[in-house]
Design an enzyme around this catalytic site. Structure first.
Site, PDB file in Angstrom:
ATOM      1  CG  ASP A 132       6.589 -90.628 -70.684  1.00 55.78           C
ATOM      2  OD1 ASP A 132       7.883 -90.293 -70.503  1.00 55.78           O
ATOM      3  OD2 ASP A 132       5.753 -89.748 -71.025  1.00 55.78           O
ATOM      4  CG  LEU A 173       4.357 -89.352 -62.264  1.00 54.10           C
ATOM      5  CD1 LEU A 173       5.624 -88.695 -62.015  1.00 54.10           C
ATOM      6  CD2 LEU A 173       4.370 -90.663 -61.352  1.00 54.10           C
ATOM      7  CB  SER A 218      19.038 -79.529 -63.617  1.00 53.90           C
ATOM      8  OG  SER A 218      19.634 -78.597 -64.351  1.00 53.90           O
ATOM      9  CE1 TYR A 227      13.407 -78.813 -65.271  1.00 58.62           C
ATOM     10  CE2 TYR A 227      15.363 -77.488 -65.564  1.00 58.62           C
ATOM     11  CZ  TYR A 227      14.854 -78.715 -65.561  1.00 58.62           C
ATOM     12  OH  TYR A 227      15.671 -79.518 -65.700  1.00 58.62           O
ATOM     13  CE  LYS A 235      14.367 -81.314 -63.009  1.00 60.92           C
ATOM     14  NZ  LYS A 235      13.922 -82.703 -62.774  1.00 60.92           N
ATOM     15  CG  ASN A 280      24.787 -78.275 -70.609  1.00 56.76           C
ATOM     16  OD1 ASN A 280      24.957 -78.175 -69.453  1.00 56.76           O
ATOM     17  ND2 ASN A 280      24.025 -77.296 -71.335  1.00 56.76           N
ATOM     18  CG  ASN A 301      13.588 -73.577 -75.517  1.00 56.15           C
ATOM     19  OD1 ASN A 301      13.342 -72.584 -75.912  1.00 56.15           O
ATOM     20  ND2 ASN A 301      12.808 -74.538 -75.010  1.00 56.15           N
ATOM     21  CG  LEU A 308      24.548 -75.075 -78.710  1.00 54.39           C
ATOM     22  CD1 LEU A 308      24.454 -73.642 -79.517  1.00 54.39           C
ATOM     23  CD2 LEU A 308      26.189 -74.852 -78.039  1.00 54.39           C
ATOM     24  NE  ARG A 335      25.753 -73.219 -70.224  1.00 53.61           N
ATOM     25  CZ  ARG A 335      26.026 -71.838 -70.131  1.00 53.61           C
ATOM     26  NH1 ARG A 335      27.249 -71.543 -69.866  1.00 53.61           N
ATOM     27  NH2 ARG A 335      25.126 -70.810 -70.153  1.00 53.61           N
ATOM     28  N   GLY A 392      19.531 -64.725 -68.316  1.00 52.07           N
ATOM     29  CA  GLY A 392      19.603 -65.833 -67.310  1.00 52.07           C
ATOM     30  C   GLY A 392      20.764 -66.703 -67.664  1.00 52.07           C
TER      31      GLY A 392
HETATM   32  P1  NAD Z   1      11.987 -85.530 -71.672  1.00 50.70           P
HETATM   33  O1  NAD Z   1      11.030 -84.283 -71.688  1.00 50.70           O
HETATM   34  O2  NAD Z   1      12.319 -85.852 -73.013  1.00 50.70           O
HETATM   35  O3  NAD Z   1      11.260 -86.543 -70.829  1.00 50.70           O
HETATM   36  C1  NAD Z   1      10.511 -86.331 -69.581  1.00 50.70           C
HETATM   37  C2  NAD Z   1       9.424 -87.434 -69.653  1.00 50.70           C
HETATM   38  O4  NAD Z   1       8.518 -87.142 -68.713  1.00 50.70           O
HETATM   39  C3  NAD Z   1       8.599 -87.119 -71.155  1.00 50.70           C
HETATM   40  O5  NAD Z   1       8.575 -88.168 -71.955  1.00 50.70           O
HETATM   41  C4  NAD Z   1       7.416 -86.802 -70.676  1.00 50.70           C
HETATM   42  O6  NAD Z   1       6.028 -87.039 -71.396  1.00 50.70           O
HETATM   43  C5  NAD Z   1       7.368 -87.316 -69.165  1.00 50.70           C
HETATM   44  N1  NAD Z   1       6.366 -86.672 -68.217  1.00 50.70           N
HETATM   45  C6  NAD Z   1       6.354 -85.334 -67.861  1.00 50.70           C
HETATM   46  N2  NAD Z   1       5.496 -85.047 -66.956  1.00 50.70           N
HETATM   47  C7  NAD Z   1       4.953 -86.230 -66.614  1.00 50.70           C
HETATM   48  C8  NAD Z   1       3.724 -86.761 -65.944  1.00 50.70           C
HETATM   49  N3  NAD Z   1       3.025 -85.972 -64.980  1.00 50.70           N
HETATM   50  N4  NAD Z   1       3.332 -87.930 -65.682  1.00 50.70           N
HETATM   51  C9  NAD Z   1       4.101 -88.839 -66.498  1.00 50.70           C
HETATM   52  N5  NAD Z   1       4.831 -88.456 -67.502  1.00 50.70           N
HETATM   53  C10 NAD Z   1       5.294 -87.213 -67.545  1.00 50.70           C
HETATM   54  O7  NAD Z   1      13.138 -84.734 -70.688  1.00 50.70           O
HETATM   55  P2  NAD Z   1      14.715 -85.354 -70.690  1.00 50.70           P
HETATM   56  O8  NAD Z   1      15.583 -84.584 -71.256  1.00 50.70           O
HETATM   57  O9  NAD Z   1      14.743 -86.925 -70.933  1.00 50.70           O
HETATM   58  O10 NAD Z   1      14.755 -85.200 -68.938  1.00 50.70           O
HETATM   59  C11 NAD Z   1      14.522 -86.166 -67.985  1.00 50.70           C
HETATM   60  C12 NAD Z   1      14.598 -85.603 -66.631  1.00 50.70           C
HETATM   61  O11 NAD Z   1      15.879 -84.907 -66.557  1.00 50.70           O
HETATM   62  C13 NAD Z   1      13.902 -84.402 -66.385  1.00 50.70           C
HETATM   63  O12 NAD Z   1      13.447 -84.500 -64.960  1.00 50.70           O
HETATM   64  C14 NAD Z   1      14.464 -83.166 -66.672  1.00 50.70           C
HETATM   65  O13 NAD Z   1      14.273 -82.134 -65.850  1.00 50.70           O
HETATM   66  C15 NAD Z   1      15.961 -83.706 -66.028  1.00 50.70           C
HETATM   67  N6  NAD Z   1      17.011 -82.948 -66.713  1.00 50.70           N
HETATM   68  C16 NAD Z   1      17.235 -82.863 -68.100  1.00 50.70           C
HETATM   69  C17 NAD Z   1      18.152 -82.194 -68.702  1.00 50.70           C
HETATM   70  C18 NAD Z   1      18.521 -82.054 -70.021  1.00 50.70           C
HETATM   71  O14 NAD Z   1      19.086 -81.082 -70.382  1.00 50.70           O
HETATM   72  N7  NAD Z   1      17.705 -82.692 -70.894  1.00 50.70           N
HETATM   73  C19 NAD Z   1      19.353 -81.562 -67.951  1.00 50.70           C
HETATM   74  C20 NAD Z   1      19.118 -81.662 -66.536  1.00 50.70           C
HETATM   75  C21 NAD Z   1      18.007 -82.491 -65.993  1.00 50.70           C
HETATM   76  C1  UD1 Z   2      19.744 -74.505 -70.365  1.00 49.17           C
HETATM   77  C2  UD1 Z   2      18.811 -73.976 -69.228  1.00 49.17           C
HETATM   78  C3  UD1 Z   2      19.335 -75.036 -67.917  1.00 49.17           C
HETATM   79  C4  UD1 Z   2      18.776 -76.262 -68.212  1.00 49.17           C
HETATM   80  C5  UD1 Z   2      19.888 -76.619 -69.500  1.00 49.17           C
HETATM   81  C6  UD1 Z   2      19.605 -78.087 -69.856  1.00 49.17           C
HETATM   82  C7  UD1 Z   2      18.465 -71.776 -69.807  1.00 49.17           C
HETATM   83  C8  UD1 Z   2      18.883 -70.156 -69.177  1.00 49.17           C
HETATM   84  N1  UD1 Z   2      19.242 -72.520 -68.737  1.00 49.17           N
HETATM   85  O1  UD1 Z   2      21.077 -74.554 -69.871  1.00 49.17           O
HETATM   86  O2  UD1 Z   2      18.334 -74.470 -66.990  1.00 49.17           O
HETATM   87  O3  UD1 Z   2      19.407 -77.067 -67.129  1.00 49.17           O
HETATM   88  O4  UD1 Z   2      19.508 -75.881 -70.403  1.00 49.17           O
HETATM   89  O5  UD1 Z   2      18.358 -78.393 -70.381  1.00 49.17           O
HETATM   90  O6  UD1 Z   2      17.687 -71.702 -70.525  1.00 49.17           O
HETATM   91  N2  UD1 Z   2      23.131 -70.807 -76.937  1.00 49.17           N
HETATM   92  C9  UD1 Z   2      23.113 -70.264 -78.002  1.00 49.17           C
HETATM   93  N3  UD1 Z   2      22.220 -70.160 -79.026  1.00 49.17           N
HETATM   94  C10 UD1 Z   2      21.067 -71.050 -78.848  1.00 49.17           C
HETATM   95  C11 UD1 Z   2      21.092 -71.938 -77.773  1.00 49.17           C
HETATM   96  C12 UD1 Z   2      22.208 -71.797 -76.735  1.00 49.17           C
HETATM   97  O7  UD1 Z   2      24.224 -69.294 -78.222  1.00 49.17           O
HETATM   98  O8  UD1 Z   2      20.374 -70.925 -79.677  1.00 49.17           O
HETATM   99  C13 UD1 Z   2      24.233 -70.759 -76.136  1.00 49.17           C
HETATM  100  C14 UD1 Z   2      23.737 -70.702 -74.650  1.00 49.17           C
HETATM  101  O9  UD1 Z   2      23.964 -69.117 -74.413  1.00 49.17           O
HETATM  102  C15 UD1 Z   2      25.183 -71.395 -73.739  1.00 49.17           C
HETATM  103  C16 UD1 Z   2      25.206 -72.696 -74.792  1.00 49.17           C
HETATM  104  O10 UD1 Z   2      24.875 -72.288 -75.953  1.00 49.17           O
HETATM  105  O11 UD1 Z   2      26.226 -70.539 -73.589  1.00 49.17           O
HETATM  106  C17 UD1 Z   2      24.066 -73.826 -74.028  1.00 49.17           C
HETATM  107  O12 UD1 Z   2      22.889 -73.448 -73.944  1.00 49.17           O
HETATM  108  P1  UD1 Z   2      21.929 -74.509 -73.467  1.00 49.17           P
HETATM  109  O13 UD1 Z   2      21.936 -75.842 -74.458  1.00 49.17           O
HETATM  110  O14 UD1 Z   2      20.434 -73.798 -73.800  1.00 49.17           O
HETATM  111  O15 UD1 Z   2      21.972 -75.161 -72.167  1.00 49.17           O
HETATM  112  P2  UD1 Z   2      22.299 -74.163 -70.810  1.00 49.17           P
HETATM  113  O16 UD1 Z   2      22.027 -72.496 -71.205  1.00 49.17           O
HETATM  114  O17 UD1 Z   2      23.581 -74.460 -70.115  1.00 49.17           O
END
Ligand code: NAD
Ligand code: UD1
Length: 335
Positions: free
Chosen positions: A31, A59, A124, A148, A152, A178, A197, A199, A230, A293
């Site tokens: 990382d 990476l 995702s 983003y 994916k 989620n 960002n 919820l 969600r 969105g």
């Molecule tokens: P996170 O940001 O907490 O973890 C990602 C880690 O990757 C971080 O520690 C960051 O420092 C590291 N990283 C980023 N770019 C790098 C690079 N170039 N080289 C080395 N390390 C690097 O995110 P997370 O929530 O743990 O998510 C993990 C994975 O799951 C991500 O690929 C994310 O897109 C995917 N994902 C997350 C969610 C979510 O809601 N958290 C939902 C769907 C998919």
């Molecule tokens: C968001 C991302 C999605 C990503 C996912 C997990 C957007 C448009 N989508 O999805 O691409 O894969 O996070 O990281 O950003 N909400 C509120 N107030 C807030 C925040 C959220 O009302 O301050 C509502 C949203 O409108 C939604 C729900 O809560 O209905 C969940 O939101 P969020 O946690 O951001 O997840 P996703 O929208 O599912």
């Protein structure tokens, strides 16, 4: 024989690392700490009671990634590393494409060089775009609305092409819904930089008093109470899905895609109410405009993962709200 966990100090990576270590696996974390902190390594060791190797490597630095493979016997990779903020990706598309795509290509190139052909990749539910119906199955049409999400989708395509070129690869793509909550120890959880960002981190910060109120993005959706629905999944349940995926990549070659969700949808208002009730706290909120969105409803059909991986989410909404709050309170006491 070790599993390389890229992004292993991040939110989902740290929880998965704990579960891997607890199940007796040897792991190496790579990382660059762009979105996580170094103290996570000690926390993972503390919770699991096991040791691990950590490399502070980007990476994008291919020669550094090569060194890790040269120094270790890596047999599988779980690839979490990537940038993940939807809004930021719209403002910084070059950084997102560069980091997520080139990072992944470098990783795959080095894996191929060292004949390590087993990978589990974090995708995702965002790749389903605006689904026409729910629950969402893995074979639904795919589309994205932001850079983003497009990274994916592109990486999924790269992995499909890779398998088509050489079917000695064993690839699992996991599409997360989620993820929320935290480890029950309260030691690790989600701690986003700046204003959250998503919820649940937002709800936690309102409850702890860091933010005044939650903006509920719209109450005129076609859902039972008008707010977005969600599929929230406990991060520990999600992590355990990776252990099942590792079992599967070890058993057979191929490429498979699995939804990791609970199959249940909750609205924003239901989440607020559940959080307040379980934790006995107040979450102030105001209804505001819809967020651009956003979709009305998104929840998984998780049956493929149940049937083929033998995995299903076990934890309740109560667990998710309670464990997330415990982590937030711990963090607040430290600061
Ligand atoms: P996170 O940001 O907490 O973890 C990602 C880690 O990757 C971080 O520690 C960051 O420092 C590291 N990283 C980023 N770019 C790098 C690079 N170039 N080289 C080395 N390390 C690097 O995110 P997370 O929530 O743990 O998510 C993990 C994975 O799951 C991500 O690929 C994310 O897109 C995917 N994902 C997350 C969610 C979510 O809601 N958290 C939902 C769907 C998919
Ligand atoms: C968001 C991302 C999605 C990503 C996912 C997990 C957007 C448009 N989508 O999805 O691409 O894969 O996070 O990281 O950003 N909400 C509120 N107030 C807030 C925040 C959220 O009302 O301050 C509502 C949203 O409108 C939604 C729900 O809560 O209905 C969940 O939101 P969020 O946690 O951001 O997840 P996703 O929208 O599912």
């Amino acid at each position: 024989m070790s599993i390389l966990v890229t992004g292993g100090t991040g939110y989902i990576g740290s929880h998965t690392s704990v579960e891997l270590l607890k199940s007796g696996e040897d792991i190496i974390i790579l990382d660059n700490l762009v979105n996580s902190q170094i103290d996570m390594v000690d926390k993972i060791k503390k919770i699991s009671g096991k040791d691990l190797k950590f490399y502070n490597v980007n990476l994008l630095e291919k020669s550094e990634v090569d060194k890790i493979f040269k120094e270790n016997n890596i047999t599988e990779v779980i690839h979490f590393a990537g940038l993940k903020a939807v809004g930021e990706s719209v403002k910084k598309p070059i950084e997102y494409y560069s980091n997520n795509l080139i990072g992944t290509l470098n990783l795959l190139e080095i894996m191929k060089k060292y004949d390590c052909k087993k990978i589990v990749f974090s995708s995702s539910a965002t790749v389903y775009g605006k689904p026409k119906t729910v629950p969402i199955k893995e074979d639904f049409p795919l589309s994205t609305t932001n850079p983003y999400g497009t990274t994916k989708l592109m990486i999924e395509q790269i992995l499909k092409d890779l398998y088509a070129s050489d079917n000695e690869w064993s690839i699992i793509i996991l599409r997360y819904f989620n993820p929320i909550g935290a480890h029950e120890s309260g030691l690790i959880g989600e701690n986003p930089n700046g204003i959250p960002n998503n919820l649940m981190p937002y709800i936690n910060q309102v409850a702890i008093g860091k933010l005044d109120y939650l903006k509920v993005f719209g109450n005129d959706y076609d859902t039972p109470d008008g707010t977005g629905v969600r599929d929230y999944i406990h991060v520990v349940d999600l992590s355990l899905g990776h252990l099942k995926a590792i079992e599967r990549v070890r058993k057979s070659n191929g490429i498979e895609i699995y939804n990791l969700g609970t199959g249940k949808g909750y609205s924003v208002l239901e989440m607020i109410q559940a959080f307040e009730k379980i934790n006995n706290v107040k979450v102030n909120y105001k209804i505001v405009e819809r967020r651009q969105g956003d979709i009305a409803t998104c929840y998984a059909d998780p049956n493929k993962a149940k049937l083929e991986l033998g995995w299903e989410a076990k934890k309740t909404l109560e667990d998710m709200c309670r464990d997330g709050w415990k982590f937030t309170k711990n963090l607040n006491e430290q600061n």
